[in-house]
Motif scaffolding. Structure first.
Motif, PDB file in Angstrom:
ATOM      1  N   GLU A 183      -0.236   2.232  -6.377  1.00 41.35           N
ATOM      2  CA  GLU A 183       0.784   2.684  -5.304  1.00 41.35           C
ATOM      3  C   GLU A 183       0.829   4.274  -5.738  1.00 41.35           C
ATOM      4  OE1 GLU A 183       1.937   1.212  -2.676  1.00 41.35           O
ATOM      5  OE2 GLU A 183       0.648  -0.427  -3.330  1.00 41.35           O
ATOM      6  N   GLU A 184       0.975   4.678  -6.744  1.00 40.81           N
ATOM      7  CA  GLU A 184       0.922   6.070  -7.045  1.00 40.81           C
ATOM      8  C   GLU A 184      -0.510   6.917  -6.519  1.00 40.81           C
ATOM      9  OE1 GLU A 184       3.291   7.529 -10.709  1.00 40.81           O
ATOM     10  OE2 GLU A 184       1.845   5.638 -11.256  1.00 40.81           O
ATOM     11  N   LYS A 186      -2.300   5.615  -4.048  1.00 40.09           N
ATOM     12  CA  LYS A 186      -2.140   5.667  -2.624  1.00 40.09           C
ATOM     13  C   LYS A 186      -1.461   6.859  -2.089  1.00 40.09           C
ATOM     14  CE  LYS A 186      -2.888   0.643  -2.014  1.00 40.09           C
ATOM     15  NZ  LYS A 186      -2.330  -0.653  -1.529  1.00 40.09           N
ATOM     16  N   GLU A 187      -0.208   6.974  -2.615  1.00 39.65           N
ATOM     17  CA  GLU A 187       0.437   8.028  -2.345  1.00 39.65           C
ATOM     18  C   GLU A 187      -0.291   9.307  -2.547  1.00 39.65           C
ATOM     19  OE1 GLU A 187       3.307  10.444  -0.986  1.00 39.65           O
ATOM     20  OE2 GLU A 187       3.448   8.223  -0.771  1.00 39.65           O
TER      21      GLU A 187
END
Length: 281
Positions: A183-184, A186-187
């Motif tokens: 998720e990091e 993707k950010e």
């Protein structure tokens, strides 16, 4: 008697001509053919006023087979005297927005920057200029491509300047640990898209060392087979990766950006010593 002498001289001249004239004619014909061949093999490129191209078109042009590349001294908008300031500016933006990981601008040194001119040999209205170079800090090196037209960095790789030595201590080891949850990642990819002026449309995960296409399909097929036997995706992925000799920590994130209606696919890969954001055409 006089007529015989004249006739003899004429016969001697014609005989000599029959030997030497064809050789001279053939030589002349060969020279003509050679000259014609040389003219046909030289492809003249007449540069016309250059059309405006999207980022996607520029990146695809750089990799297509009909492109000829030429290293230049200066670009159109930046030269050897001004490019360093632009590099510092853009690297600073990437560092401020945490697109570059834990990057120390104060110790940064620019080691190299050269510009290459790429022109489509079939359509000389399509050309680009990219600066390629690298910078370094005490802990990291960054190699990059920078677009001469927009001044933006369009792809880069950040990697540890040297192996992390055991005696250096845990603090240095931690400072070079680029591991990051998906998720990091993707950010981070979203921030990269924003920097480029694009919109992130989709993302998917893959593996280092596994090429897209048939090889990737076979890899995923083996994972699916293990899932059908009751394994979770993580367990199945681990087993297949180990069977294929692939590090389980070397997953990559593939992201699709939209740029004025066109799409660009980047591969984002993060390991303990490398962070790469590169184009995957």
């Amino acid at each position: 008697m006089k007529n015989y002498v004249i006739t003899g001289v004429l016969l001697l001249f014609l005989t000599a001509a029959s030997f030497f004239l064809p050789i001279r004619v053939l030589k002349w014909q060969d020279e003509q053919r050679t000259g014609k061949s040389e003219i046909e093999e030289v492809q003249e490129v007449v540069l016309k006023e250059q059309i405006s191209m999207t980022l996607s078109e520029k990146l695809k042009l750089r990799n297509q087979e009909t492109v000829n590349a030429l290293t230049l001294v200066n670009g159109k908008n930046y030269n050897k005297d001004t490019i360093e300031d632009q590099i510092r500016k853009e690297i600073g933006i990437l560092a401020d927005q945490d697109i570059l990981i834990d990057f120390d601008m104060e110790s940064m040194k620019i080691r190299e920057a050269t510009v290459t001119f790429y022109v489509d040999m079939e359509d000389s209205e399509r050309s680009i200029m990219f600066w390629q170079g690298y910078v370094e800090t005490l802990e990291y090196d960054v190699s990059f491509f920078l677009d001469d037209e927009t001044g933006k960095i369009v792809s880069f790789a950040q990697y540890a300047a040297g192996p992390v030595a055991d005696y250096a201590g845990a603090a240095i080891g931690l400072s070079r640990d680029m591991s990051m949850e998906m998720e990091e990642q993707k950010e981070l990819a979203r921030r990269w898209a924003e920097y480029l002026g694009c919109e992130m449309k989709a993302s998917s995960t893959g593996w280092y060392g596994i090429g897209q296409g048939a090889e990737e399909e076979l890899f995923e097929k083996e994972i699916d087979m293990l899932i059908s036997k009751g394994y979770s995706y993580e367990e199945a992925g681990l087993k297949v990766a180990l069977a294929w000799g692939i590090s389980v920590d070397r997953q990559v994130l593939r992201v699709v950006f939209e740029d004025n209606g066109d799409t660009i696919q980047y591969t984002l890969g993060i390991t303990e010593s490398l962070f790469q954001m590169d184009v995957n055409i």
